[in-house]
Design a protein around this motif. Sequence first.
Motif, mmCIF file in Angstrom:
data_model
loop_
_atom_site.group_PDB
_atom_site.id
_atom_site.type_symbol
_atom_site.label_atom_id
_atom_site.label_comp_id
_atom_site.label_asym_id
_atom_site.label_seq_id
_atom_site.Cartn_x
_atom_site.Cartn_y
_atom_site.Cartn_z
ATOM 1 N N LEU A 92 31.752 -18.304 1.248
ATOM 2 C CA LEU A 92 31.674 -19.724 1.589
ATOM 3 C C LEU A 92 31.946 -19.978 3.073
ATOM 4 O O LEU A 92 31.647 -21.056 3.589
ATOM 5 N N PHE A 93 32.506 -18.984 3.761
ATOM 6 C CA PHE A 93 32.788 -19.155 5.187
ATOM 7 C C PHE A 93 31.506 -19.303 6.006
ATOM 8 O O PHE A 93 31.544 -19.768 7.141
ATOM 9 N N ASP B 92 35.362 -14.105 -3.748
ATOM 10 C CA ASP B 92 34.803 -15.411 -4.130
ATOM 11 C C ASP B 92 34.848 -16.407 -2.972
ATOM 12 O O ASP B 92 33.994 -17.300 -2.884
ATOM 13 N N GLN B 93 35.857 -16.263 -2.127
ATOM 14 C CA GLN B 93 36.041 -17.239 -1.049
ATOM 15 C C GLN B 93 35.248 -16.916 0.216
ATOM 16 O O GLN B 93 34.664 -17.802 0.841
ATOM 17 N N LEU C 293 37.655 -25.962 5.831
ATOM 18 C CA LEU C 293 37.583 -25.149 4.617
ATOM 19 C C LEU C 293 37.150 -25.999 3.425
ATOM 20 O O LEU C 293 36.318 -25.568 2.609
ATOM 21 N N GLN C 294 37.702 -27.191 3.326
ATOM 22 C CA GLN C 294 37.352 -28.060 2.203
ATOM 23 C C GLN C 294 35.888 -28.457 2.247
ATOM 24 O O GLN C 294 35.203 -28.478 1.214
ATOM 25 N N PHE D 223 39.169 -11.168 -1.130
ATOM 26 C CA PHE D 223 38.784 -12.542 -1.483
ATOM 27 C C PHE D 223 37.258 -12.646 -1.629
ATOM 28 O O PHE D 223 36.594 -13.369 -0.892
ATOM 29 N N HIS E 66 44.157 -21.557 -4.202
ATOM 30 C CA HIS E 66 44.438 -20.127 -4.304
ATOM 31 C C HIS E 66 45.466 -19.755 -3.241
ATOM 32 O O HIS E 66 45.093 -19.470 -2.094
ATOM 33 N N LEU F 79 35.903 -24.700 -0.156
ATOM 34 C CA LEU F 79 37.132 -23.964 -0.497
ATOM 35 C C LEU F 79 38.203 -24.980 -0.865
ATOM 36 O O LEU F 79 38.627 -25.787 -0.040
ATOM 37 N N ASP F 80 38.650 -24.918 -2.122
ATOM 38 C CA ASP F 80 39.426 -26.032 -2.678
ATOM 39 C C ASP F 80 40.917 -25.973 -2.397
ATOM 40 O O ASP F 80 41.644 -26.912 -2.699
ATOM 41 N N PHE G 44 45.089 -16.607 -0.962
ATOM 42 C CA PHE G 44 44.012 -16.779 0.011
ATOM 43 C C PHE G 44 44.436 -17.719 1.131
ATOM 44 O O PHE G 44 44.244 -17.432 2.321
ATOM 45 N N GLN G 45 45.015 -18.850 0.769
ATOM 46 C CA GLN G 45 45.446 -19.833 1.774
ATOM 47 C C GLN G 45 46.463 -19.212 2.733
ATOM 48 O O GLN G 45 46.404 -19.426 3.948
#
Length: 242
Positions: free
Chosen positions: A59-60, A55-56, A76-77, A53, A85, A81-82, A88-89
């Motif tokens: 952002l953590f 791309d994700q 996460l939002q 992951f 995915h 993180l939208d 990923f979720q």
Amino acid sequence: MIDQILVNIQTLVSEGKKCLVVFDLDSTLFDVSPRIEKILKDFAADPENQKNFPDQVPLFANIKMAHTDWGFTNALQRAGLDGHHPAFQDAVMQYWKSHFFSNDYLKYDKPVEGALEYVQAVLKAGADIAYLTGRDVHRMEPGTTRQLQQWNLPLGNQATLFVKPDKSMDDAEYKTDWFLADSRKGYAKVYFFDNEPVILNLMGKKCPHVESIFFDSTHSGKAEPPPDLPRIMNFVLNQRNS
């Protein structure tokens, strides 16, 4: 209001009567948001997750839990993180489940404001104490015992930990059945602090003799708290809590 409970306990104990004060743990005595935040940070630090992951995971670094969060979705939002995915979720969810419901991460929980002092005050007033949690014996009992010891919360003759015998048991049914057991019938007064409205609503139906107090932190959102219950947001004495 919680000050008055101490006075009530002292009065009853002076009359030779027994009192029991029961505390839930997660999101009642303890703020679990540091535990969740640590789990999410460790997810992001895992090389396999970094590879899967790319791309994700960066952002953590922006993730910050709030004590009012239920689970990790809002955090996460807020980090960007939208939730669009699924792979990923699902990976985050599986990682969270395996670590949140385990012994290893309980040490990251923090007592809520006033909790340590209030439990000690209850004990000093003469009541018996029970920690009644939806954590289960196989995955979480040793870590929970260590957690209580870590924060010098009483354990022993007057203070006992009760965990679910099996993780599959419904929390609300387990807790209400616990209060109805014969061993809990010798008390002149029983108080119960919990943050979950589903449990408190069932308590009102099955255990009306118990005086429940709603700890207003965070909850599943599956029910509204009973409107007639007193509510508190911390355990600080000598202030207006409700």
